[in-house]
Motif scaffolding. Structure first.
Motif, PDB file in Angstrom:
ATOM      1  N   THR A 245       0.829  -1.205   0.000  1.00 15.31           N
ATOM      2  CA  THR A 245       0.000   0.000   0.000  1.00 15.31           C
ATOM      3  C   THR A 245       0.862   1.254   0.000  1.00 15.31           C
ATOM      4  O   THR A 245       0.591   2.219  -0.725  1.00 15.31           O
ATOM      5  N   LEU A 246       1.920   1.264   0.810  1.00 14.36           N
ATOM      6  CA  LEU A 246       2.818   2.412   0.872  1.00 14.36           C
ATOM      7  C   LEU A 246       3.465   2.663  -0.488  1.00 14.36           C
ATOM      8  O   LEU A 246       3.522   3.801  -0.973  1.00 14.36           O
ATOM      9  N   LEU A 247       3.959   1.606  -1.136  1.00 15.98           N
ATOM     10  CA  LEU A 247       4.605   1.754  -2.435  1.00 15.98           C
ATOM     11  C   LEU A 247       3.626   2.242  -3.490  1.00 15.98           C
ATOM     12  O   LEU A 247       3.965   3.105  -4.318  1.00 15.98           O
ATOM     13  N   SER A 248       2.408   1.730  -3.477  1.00 15.78           N
ATOM     14  CA  SER A 248       1.404   2.147  -4.463  1.00 15.78           C
ATOM     15  C   SER A 248       1.041   3.620  -4.285  1.00 15.78           C
ATOM     16  O   SER A 248       0.940   4.365  -5.270  1.00 15.78           O
ATOM     17  N   ALA A 249       0.837   4.042  -3.033  1.00 14.79           N
ATOM     18  CA  ALA A 249       0.505   5.448  -2.787  1.00 14.79           C
ATOM     19  C   ALA A 249       1.656   6.362  -3.171  1.00 14.79           C
ATOM     20  O   ALA A 249       1.448   7.437  -3.751  1.00 14.79           O
TER      21      ALA A 249
ATOM     22  N   PRO B 243      -8.830   3.993  -4.087  1.00 17.19           N
ATOM     23  CA  PRO B 243      -8.866   2.520  -4.039  1.00 17.19           C
ATOM     24  C   PRO B 243      -8.063   1.931  -2.889  1.00 17.19           C
ATOM     25  O   PRO B 243      -8.252   0.752  -2.553  1.00 17.19           O
ATOM     26  N   LEU B 244      -7.183   2.726  -2.280  1.00 14.16           N
ATOM     27  CA  LEU B 244      -6.362   2.237  -1.172  1.00 14.16           C
ATOM     28  C   LEU B 244      -6.985   2.512   0.191  1.00 14.16           C
ATOM     29  O   LEU B 244      -6.555   1.928   1.195  1.00 14.16           O
ATOM     30  N   VAL B 245      -7.970   3.389   0.228  1.00 17.35           N
ATOM     31  CA  VAL B 245      -8.571   3.774   1.512  1.00 17.35           C
ATOM     32  C   VAL B 245      -9.312   2.576   2.111  1.00 17.35           C
ATOM     33  O   VAL B 245     -10.108   1.923   1.430  1.00 17.35           O
ATOM     34  N   PRO B 246      -9.082   2.269   3.402  1.00 13.15           N
ATOM     35  CA  PRO B 246      -9.675   1.067   4.030  1.00 13.15           C
ATOM     36  C   PRO B 246     -11.119   1.269   4.461  1.00 13.15           C
ATOM     37  O   PRO B 246     -11.470   1.082   5.627  1.00 13.15           O
TER      38      PRO B 246
END
Length: 260
Positions: free
Chosen positions: A179-183, A213-216
Motif C-alpha cells: 500500500t505504501l509503495l502504491s501510494a 482505491p487504497l482507503v480502508p
C-alpha cells in the motif's frame, strides 16, 4: 452389524462433507472481506444441518475453528489460518446464496460443496481490477469537482496504482509495504505530470482520487459492524488494520510528494 457400521460410516462421510463445505465457504468469505459475525453465522447455520449435539464455530479476522461432535461419531475439528484478505462483494453474495439454498433444502449437500469448490478454484482475474481502478479514480476526480484533464490524470495514476498493487500481490510483498509503495508511486506520478503540464488543474484533487482505491473503507465498516454485534476482538483487530492501512497511505503520499 455390518449394515449398521456401514450406515455410520456413510453418515460420517456426510458430516465430513458438510464440515468441508462450511469451512471452505468461511475461508472464502474471510478472504474476500466479509464481516466476522457474518462468517460465523453462515458457518454455524450450515453446520447446524448436521443436528449433532455440538456444532460450534469460532471466527476471528485471521482464522477460525469449526467443530462437529456427538456421542455417535468421532469428533471432527478443523482449524484454518487466513493470511490473504481482499474485497470481493460478489463472492460473498454468491456464498450467501449457496448457504441459504442449502439451509432451506433447495440445494443438496454434494451440489453445494461442488459450487463452493468451483468458486474457490475460480482464478482471480487481474484484467478486471486493472481496468476498473482507473475508471473509479477518474470518477472520483469528477465527483470532487475536477475537470476532464484532472480525471484523465487520475485515471493514469489509478492505473499505476492498480499495477503496483497487483505486482506486490504477485511478489507476496506484505500489505503495508504494498500500500505504501502504491501510494508513493501514484503521488510521484501525479506530481511529475503536474510539474510538466501545470495547466491540468488541482494536484490535490488528483492525489485524493488516486488513493481512493487504497482507503480502508471496507475494513472500517466491518470493524463497526463486528463491534456492534458484540465481536469486540475482531472489531478491534479490524480497526487496527484500517489504521495501519491509512498510515501506509499517508506515508506513501508524503514520500511520493517529498521525492518529486
Amino acid at each position: 452389524a455390518w449394515a449398521h457400521n456401514g450406515f455410520q460410516e456413510e453418515n460420517a462421510m456426510n458430516y465430513k462433507l458438510l464440515l468441508d463445505t462450511a469451512v471452505t465457504a468461511g475461508e472464502l468469505m474471510l478472504e474476500n472481506g466479509a464481516e466476522t459475525y457474518r462468517v460465523e453465522d453462515t458457518m454455524h447455520r450450515m453446520l447446524s444441518l448436521s443436528r449433532l449435539q455440538t456444532a460450534e464455530v469460532f471466527v476471528t479476522m485471521t482464522g477460525f475453528v469449526a467443530t462437529l461432535d456427538d456421542p455417535s461419531i468421532h469428533s471432527l475439528t478443523v482449524v484454518r489460518r487466513i493470511t490473504d484478505r481482499g474485497t470481493n462483494l460478489d463472492m460473498i453474495d454468491r456464498l450467501n446464496t449457496i448457504s441459504r439454498r442449502l439451509c432451506t433444502g433447495e440445494l443438496e449437500l454434494e451440489e453445494a460443496f461442488r459450487q463452493v469448490r468451483e468458486l474457490k478454484r475460480r482464478p482471480w482475474r487481474p484484467q478486471a481490477f486493472l481496468i476498473s481502478t482507473p475508471v473509479v479514480t477518474a470518477a472520483f476526480a469528477l465527483t470532487y469537482g475536477g475537470t476532464l484533464p484532472e480525471a484523465f490524470v487520475s485515471a493514469l495514476t489509478g492505473l499505476v496504482t492498480a499495477v503496483c498493487l497487483y505486482a506486490c500481490r504477485r511478489l507476496r510483498i506484505q500489505a503495508f509495504f504494498g500500500t505504501l509503495l502504491s501510494a508513493a508511486t501514484a503521488s510521484m506520478l501525479a506530481a511529475g505530470l503536474f510539474r510538466m503540464f501545470p495547466g491540468f488543474g488541482s494536484l490535490d484533487a488528483v492525489v485524493i482520487a488516486s488513493i481512493m482505491p487504497l482507503v480502508p473503507g471496507v475494513a472500517i465498516t466491518n470493524a463497526v459492524f463486528d463491534t456492534l454485534h458484540g465481536d469486540y476482538l475482531s472489531g478491534t483487530a479490524r480497526m487496527l488494520e484500517a489504521f495501519v492501512t491509512a498510515a501506509a497511505v499517508a506515508m506513501g503520499i508524503g514520500i511520493g510528494l517529498g521525492v518529486s
